[in-house]
Design a protein around this motif. Structure first.
Motif, PDB file in Angstrom:
ATOM      1  N   GLN A 151       0.438  11.312  12.058  1.00  0.00           N
ATOM      2  CA  GLN A 151      -0.729  10.757  11.374  1.00  0.00           C
ATOM      3  C   GLN A 151      -1.526  11.771  10.555  1.00  0.00           C
ATOM      4  O   GLN A 151      -2.521  11.416   9.949  1.00  0.00           O
ATOM      5  CB  GLN A 151      -1.617  10.025  12.378  1.00  0.00           C
ATOM      6  CG  GLN A 151      -0.912   8.770  12.892  1.00  0.00           C
ATOM      7  CD  GLN A 151      -1.738   8.011  13.889  1.00  0.00           C
ATOM      8  OE1 GLN A 151      -1.476   8.044  15.079  1.00  0.00           O
ATOM      9  NE2 GLN A 151      -2.760   7.350  13.398  1.00  0.00           N
ATOM     10  N   MET A 198       0.825  -1.212   0.000  1.00  0.00           N
ATOM     11  CA  MET A 198       0.000   0.000   0.000  1.00  0.00           C
ATOM     12  C   MET A 198       0.860   1.262   0.000  1.00  0.00           C
ATOM     13  O   MET A 198       0.361   2.357   0.252  1.00  0.00           O
ATOM     14  CB  MET A 198      -0.925   0.008   1.219  1.00  0.00           C
ATOM     15  CG  MET A 198      -0.194  -0.038   2.551  1.00  0.00           C
ATOM     16  SD  MET A 198      -1.259   0.476   3.937  1.00  0.00           S
ATOM     17  CE  MET A 198      -1.371   2.241   3.625  1.00  0.00           C
ATOM     18  N   PRO A 249       3.593   6.663   2.108  1.00  0.00           N
ATOM     19  CA  PRO A 249       4.259   5.750   3.056  1.00  0.00           C
ATOM     20  C   PRO A 249       5.348   4.900   2.394  1.00  0.00           C
ATOM     21  O   PRO A 249       5.231   3.685   2.296  1.00  0.00           O
ATOM     22  CB  PRO A 249       3.097   4.895   3.563  1.00  0.00           C
ATOM     23  CG  PRO A 249       2.098   4.893   2.446  1.00  0.00           C
ATOM     24  CD  PRO A 249       2.212   6.241   1.785  1.00  0.00           C
ATOM     25  N   PHE A 258       4.162   5.547  14.604  1.00  0.00           N
ATOM     26  CA  PHE A 258       3.775   6.856  14.058  1.00  0.00           C
ATOM     27  C   PHE A 258       3.895   7.962  15.106  1.00  0.00           C
ATOM     28  O   PHE A 258       3.638   9.128  14.812  1.00  0.00           O
ATOM     29  CB  PHE A 258       2.327   6.821  13.545  1.00  0.00           C
ATOM     30  CG  PHE A 258       2.114   6.095  12.235  1.00  0.00           C
ATOM     31  CD1 PHE A 258       3.164   5.840  11.365  1.00  0.00           C
ATOM     32  CD2 PHE A 258       0.830   5.687  11.856  1.00  0.00           C
ATOM     33  CE1 PHE A 258       2.952   5.184  10.144  1.00  0.00           C
ATOM     34  CE2 PHE A 258       0.606   5.039  10.644  1.00  0.00           C
ATOM     35  CZ  PHE A 258       1.673   4.786   9.788  1.00  0.00           C
ATOM     36  N   TYR A 283       8.245   1.810   6.174  1.00  0.00           N
ATOM     37  CA  TYR A 283       7.373   1.447   7.307  1.00  0.00           C
ATOM     38  C   TYR A 283       8.070   1.785   8.621  1.00  0.00           C
ATOM     39  O   TYR A 283       8.987   1.086   9.042  1.00  0.00           O
ATOM     40  CB  TYR A 283       7.080  -0.052   7.238  1.00  0.00           C
ATOM     41  CG  TYR A 283       6.108  -0.558   8.285  1.00  0.00           C
ATOM     42  CD1 TYR A 283       4.750  -0.267   8.187  1.00  0.00           C
ATOM     43  CD2 TYR A 283       6.540  -1.342   9.343  1.00  0.00           C
ATOM     44  CE1 TYR A 283       3.854  -0.743   9.127  1.00  0.00           C
ATOM     45  CE2 TYR A 283       5.648  -1.817  10.294  1.00  0.00           C
ATOM     46  CZ  TYR A 283       4.303  -1.513  10.178  1.00  0.00           C
ATOM     47  OH  TYR A 283       3.412  -1.983  11.107  1.00  0.00           O
ATOM     48  N   TYR A 301      -2.450   2.841  12.375  1.00  0.00           N
ATOM     49  CA  TYR A 301      -1.155   2.183  12.150  1.00  0.00           C
ATOM     50  C   TYR A 301      -1.378   0.703  11.842  1.00  0.00           C
ATOM     51  O   TYR A 301      -1.688  -0.081  12.734  1.00  0.00           O
ATOM     52  CB  TYR A 301      -0.300   2.338  13.410  1.00  0.00           C
ATOM     53  CG  TYR A 301       1.109   1.795  13.298  1.00  0.00           C
ATOM     54  CD1 TYR A 301       2.059   2.461  12.535  1.00  0.00           C
ATOM     55  CD2 TYR A 301       1.491   0.629  13.961  1.00  0.00           C
ATOM     56  CE1 TYR A 301       3.360   1.979  12.439  1.00  0.00           C
ATOM     57  CE2 TYR A 301       2.791   0.136  13.874  1.00  0.00           C
ATOM     58  CZ  TYR A 301       3.716   0.824  13.105  1.00  0.00           C
ATOM     59  OH  TYR A 301       5.003   0.352  13.008  1.00  0.00           O
ATOM     60  N   PRO A 302      -1.233   0.308  10.571  1.00  0.00           N
ATOM     61  CA  PRO A 302      -1.426  -1.115  10.225  1.00  0.00           C
ATOM     62  C   PRO A 302      -0.224  -1.951  10.681  1.00  0.00           C
ATOM     63  O   PRO A 302       0.890  -1.423  10.787  1.00  0.00           O
ATOM     64  CB  PRO A 302      -1.507  -1.119   8.695  1.00  0.00           C
ATOM     65  CG  PRO A 302      -1.460   0.322   8.258  1.00  0.00           C
ATOM     66  CD  PRO A 302      -0.883   1.104   9.378  1.00  0.00           C
ATOM     67  N   SER A 303      -0.436  -3.233  10.899  1.00  0.00           N
ATOM     68  CA  SER A 303       0.667  -4.101  11.336  1.00  0.00           C
ATOM     69  C   SER A 303       1.662  -4.342  10.210  1.00  0.00           C
ATOM     70  O   SER A 303       2.770  -4.825  10.450  1.00  0.00           O
ATOM     71  CB  SER A 303       0.112  -5.434  11.842  1.00  0.00           C
ATOM     72  OG  SER A 303      -0.572  -6.094  10.794  1.00  0.00           O
ATOM     73  N   SER A 304       1.305  -4.017   8.989  1.00  0.00           N
ATOM     74  CA  SER A 304       2.199  -4.181   7.833  1.00  0.00           C
ATOM     75  C   SER A 304       1.634  -3.374   6.680  1.00  0.00           C
ATOM     76  O   SER A 304       0.423  -3.141   6.603  1.00  0.00           O
ATOM     77  CB  SER A 304       2.271  -5.661   7.440  1.00  0.00           C
ATOM     78  OG  SER A 304       2.787  -5.815   6.135  1.00  0.00           O
ATOM     79  N   PHE A 305       2.506  -2.948   5.764  1.00  0.00           N
ATOM     80  CA  PHE A 305       2.058  -2.252   4.553  1.00  0.00           C
ATOM     81  C   PHE A 305       1.881  -3.230   3.377  1.00  0.00           C
ATOM     82  O   PHE A 305       1.488  -2.833   2.279  1.00  0.00           O
ATOM     83  CB  PHE A 305       3.064  -1.172   4.140  1.00  0.00           C
ATOM     84  CG  PHE A 305       3.049   0.086   4.980  1.00  0.00           C
ATOM     85  CD1 PHE A 305       1.970   0.413   5.794  1.00  0.00           C
ATOM     86  CD2 PHE A 305       4.127   0.975   4.934  1.00  0.00           C
ATOM     87  CE1 PHE A 305       1.963   1.579   6.548  1.00  0.00           C
ATOM     88  CE2 PHE A 305       4.131   2.150   5.675  1.00  0.00           C
ATOM     89  CZ  PHE A 305       3.047   2.456   6.483  1.00  0.00           C
TER      90      PHE A 305
END
Lengths: 236, 236
Positions: free
Chosen positions: B134, A133, B140, B147, B143, A143-147
């Protein structure tokens, strides 16, 4: 079963109703299907999962296809595995990706589309069809755990691609600058998909559809345009 | 020692040279200082740390202030602790935040500015003065491990704030929509800081500076404007 995927830049064109320009494409993609599952997690403007699913249902009414929200299933993985078709709507990509990872559904999207379940994504729902992403335009509101995303196509997508505006005096980065910055850190190719364009996957063939050209960004090369109808199989 | 902080929307105004409009502010902020440390990690357009530091040095030449890149120190934490002043340039906020967290420097920025070390940030360097990154506009491209940012001010900042463009036919979200989506998931207030505006912190006083108004977004309220010269102490 062969892969059947549509990844569209936007759900809606200026001055048109929701999904209007995609109706012929949807008719082809979801031919013979009576019910699809809608993934509402991107929640544009914070809309509820129920309200967003109702909006999606409206866009499928003329095709005579019923729409069920993935949020209504106790076992969303099983729901995706047995779905006749899947549609992921736009909104915030960070929220969509975070939710899919939390529920362990991201790899499953590739599994089911590889098996031939028809999939359509718009905007954020298109971003998750790429490798990561990391070329989204969205704000990192969660905040996602992974992109990492599903990798239905072996490249990244920048939906709502915008050309630089002549005479613009704003000093924020242009879209092209942002994608170039991505390529200082990553080597995944990126397609800048303008509103009105979509990517069509049929089996192993990936093509650009719609009326417009698309802009291709590869690490270490000048950006260039590809014509509509072009194969995108070379991009990986 | 009292806190001395400038958080600017942009480094450069359209048609001007780098840091030109900020020279009077920098003269005041860095009064009596001979050397500052530059944090080059945001690397706009992928520029090298050395080249970016040279550009920053150029912006400080007329003030007679020498600029050293933080990347040239074996112990960057010790360098920040003993710095006479600090400047963080713009670029990609994800890259800046990832690098600061990797090196364990993020909390230190608050520690040293609380002790009175003068700090200036532009764009990405301003984002890290807020509670979290944020409300950045950036892509992005990497990673970060978190954040969370330094919290020099108790709210979030959206630099390069852009009003909706009348007659625009692009269907991507406006900046205001993006910030509203942030508030569906978070309750930190946000200041939309237009190019030419900056936030000035002197001790416990936080004020809006520059010629323009700024747009304030609080969860559950309509967005509204504040005049330049206004105290921002109420925002938390």
């Amino acid at each position: 079963m062969t892969r059947q995927i549509v990844l569209a830049s936007t759900s809606t064109l200026f001055g048109e109703t929701y999904l209007a320009y995609l109706q012929p494409t949807m008719k082809d993609l979801f031919a013979g299907i009576r019910e699809i599952i809608f993934i509402p997690y991107a929640r544009p403007g914070g809309i509820s999962h129920d309200d967003y699913t109702a909006r999606a249902a409206d866009g499928f009414k003329e095709l005579g296809i019923t729409v069920k929200g993935l949020h209504t299933f106790d076992n969303p993985a099983a729901a995706l595995e047995s779905a006749q078709g899947i549609f992921t709507g736009g909104g915030n990509t960070f929220l969509l990706v975070k939710t899919l990872h939390e529920k362990g559904l991201m790899p499953l999207l590739k599994t089911v589309t590889d098996k031939g379940t028809p999939y359509m994504g718009c905007s954020a729902g298109t971003n998750i069809g790429g490798v990561s992403m990391q070329t989204t335009n969205d704000m990192p509101i969660v905040y996602p755990s992974s992109f990492v995303t599903s990798g239905m196509v072996p490249f990244n997508i920048n939906p709502h691609y915008l050309d630089p505006i002549p005479g613009n005096q704003h000093m924020g980065e242009t879209r092209e600058t942002r994608i170039r910055e991505f390529h200082t850190q990553n080597n995944t190719p990126v397609i800048g998909l303008r509103e009105g364009s979509w990517i069509r996957v049929k089996g192993n063939e990936i093509t650009l559809e719609g009326k417009l050209t698309a802009r291709i960004f590869e690490q270490g090369k000048e950006a260039y345009e590809v014509e509509t109808g072009s194969s995108l199989n070379f991009l990986q």
